[in-house]
Each structure stands twice: as structure tokens, then as C-alpha cells.
Design a protein around this motif. Structure first.
Motif, PDB file in Angstrom:
ATOM      1  N   PRO A  79       0.807  -1.228   0.000  1.00  0.00           N
ATOM      2  CA  PRO A  79       0.000   0.000   0.000  1.00  0.00           C
ATOM      3  C   PRO A  79       0.842   1.280   0.000  1.00  0.00           C
ATOM      4  CG  PRO A  79      -0.847  -1.561   1.602  1.00  0.00           C
ATOM      5  CD  PRO A  79       0.448  -2.119   1.100  1.00  0.00           C
ATOM      6  N   TYR A  80       1.992   1.247   0.662  1.00  0.00           N
ATOM      7  CA  TYR A  80       2.852   2.432   0.701  1.00  0.00           C
ATOM      8  C   TYR A  80       3.414   2.730  -0.694  1.00  0.00           C
ATOM      9  CZ  TYR A  80       6.374   5.743   2.312  1.00  0.00           C
ATOM     10  OH  TYR A  80       7.140   6.864   2.491  1.00  0.00           O
ATOM     11  N   PHE A  82       2.097   1.709  -3.546  1.00  0.00           N
ATOM     12  CA  PHE A  82       0.949   2.077  -4.374  1.00  0.00           C
ATOM     13  C   PHE A  82       0.632   3.566  -4.190  1.00  0.00           C
ATOM     14  CE2 PHE A  82      -3.501   2.438  -5.528  1.00  0.00           C
ATOM     15  CZ  PHE A  82      -3.602   1.632  -6.648  1.00  0.00           C
ATOM     16  N   ALA A  83       0.582   4.018  -2.939  1.00  0.00           N
ATOM     17  CA  ALA A  83       0.302   5.429  -2.641  1.00  0.00           C
ATOM     18  C   ALA A  83       1.407   6.341  -3.174  1.00  0.00           C
ATOM     19  CB  ALA A  83       0.135   5.620  -1.142  1.00  0.00           C
ATOM     20  N   PHE A  84       2.656   5.878  -3.102  1.00  0.00           N
ATOM     21  CA  PHE A  84       3.785   6.663  -3.622  1.00  0.00           C
ATOM     22  C   PHE A  84       3.621   6.881  -5.122  1.00  0.00           C
ATOM     23  CE2 PHE A  84       7.975   7.402  -5.343  1.00  0.00           C
ATOM     24  CZ  PHE A  84       8.576   8.231  -4.407  1.00  0.00           C
ATOM     25  N   LYS A  86       0.829   6.739  -6.836  1.00  0.00           N
ATOM     26  CA  LYS A  86      -0.326   7.621  -7.043  1.00  0.00           C
ATOM     27  C   LYS A  86       0.075   9.086  -6.890  1.00  0.00           C
ATOM     28  CE  LYS A  86      -4.939   7.155  -6.148  1.00  0.00           C
ATOM     29  NZ  LYS A  86      -6.179   6.548  -5.778  1.00  0.00           N
ATOM     30  N   LYS A  87       0.963   9.344  -5.943  1.00  0.00           N
ATOM     31  CA  LYS A  87       1.433  10.712  -5.681  1.00  0.00           C
ATOM     32  C   LYS A  87       2.455  11.162  -6.727  1.00  0.00           C
ATOM     33  CE  LYS A  87       3.218  13.519  -1.901  1.00  0.00           C
ATOM     34  NZ  LYS A  87       3.706  13.523  -0.522  1.00  0.00           N
ATOM     35  N   LYS A 104      -6.456   2.352 -11.029  1.00  0.00           N
ATOM     36  CA  LYS A 104      -6.646   3.199  -9.849  1.00  0.00           C
ATOM     37  C   LYS A 104      -5.400   4.034  -9.549  1.00  0.00           C
ATOM     38  CE  LYS A 104     -10.155   0.344  -7.632  1.00  0.00           C
ATOM     39  NZ  LYS A 104     -10.491  -0.499  -8.763  1.00  0.00           N
ATOM     40  N   LEU A 105      -4.354   3.827 -10.314  1.00  0.00           N
ATOM     41  CA  LEU A 105      -3.123   4.620 -10.121  1.00  0.00           C
ATOM     42  C   LEU A 105      -3.242   5.949 -10.829  1.00  0.00           C
ATOM     43  CD1 LEU A 105      -0.389   1.886 -10.465  1.00  0.00           C
ATOM     44  CD2 LEU A 105      -0.894   3.222  -8.441  1.00  0.00           C
TER      45      LEU A 105
END
Length: 105
Positions: A79-80, A82-84, A86-87, A104-105
Motif C-alpha cells: 500500500p505504501y 501504491f500510494a507513492f 499515485k502521488k 486506480k493509479l
């Protein structure tokens, strides 16, 4: 990535199945799995002494660069990570298009 981490080398620790950086004797790392074509990033962690320093983000960025240079595709299960991505959508180019959450990215 914070400048203090730029010179810190990334190690692919194959015996522990993790990419890691060491800072003052402490580690930030990402557990991985690998095939001929893909690298799956499963879990990112940093020793408590590195909390809030940016070490986790640094190991992620260095690992993504390693994967990009390897020519393999990324499966960002962590998840970290994935969030990176996305950002920082410029990294989406290395994500395998078949990854379930790719859209979803």
C-alpha cells in the motif's frame, strides 16, 4: 527524495528478499518477490529510529529506479508503494498493465 539519502546506496538483499538502504546502522526496506519479467513489492518498513526521516520514501524511489533500469514490470502490492506511485504518477510507466488496480493509479 531528501538530499541526505541521495548518496545512500540501495542493496538488493537476495537472502532476505528485500531491497534496503542503511542509515546510521538502521534499515528501511521493501520485501519483494521476483520472476523473469516482474518484481512484486509487498511490504515497506523502516526501523523506528528512521520514522519521519523520509527513509521509507527514499527506499521506494531507489527501488523503483532499480526496477526501471532492470526492464522488469512492477506489481505494487504494498500500500505504501501504491500510494507513492499515485502521488508520483511518472512511475506508473513501470507498473505492469495487467496489475489488478492499474486503473486506480
Amino acid at each position: 527524495m531528501k538530499t541526505e539519502f541521495e548518496a545512500v546506496p540501495l542493496t538488493k538483499n537476495e537472502s532476505k528478499k528485500r531491497f534496503e538502504i542503511e542509515v546510521d546502522g538502521y534499515f528501511a526496506f521493501i520485501n519483494y518477490g521476483e520472476t523473469d519479467n516482474q518484481i512484486a513489492l509487498v511490504h515497506t518498513e523502516a526501523d523506528p529510529e528512521l520514522a519521519g526521516t523520509g527513509a521509507a520514501a527514499a527506499v521506494v524511489e531507489k527501488t523503483l529506479e532499480f526496477i526501471k533500469e532492470s526492464g522488469k514490470k512492477l506489481l505494487p502490492f504494498c500500500p505504501y508503494v501504491f500510494a507513492f506511485i499515485k502521488k508520483h504518477p511518472e512511475w506508473k510507466i513501470i507498473v505492469d498493465e495487467k496489475f489488478a488496480a492499474y486503473d486506480k493509479l
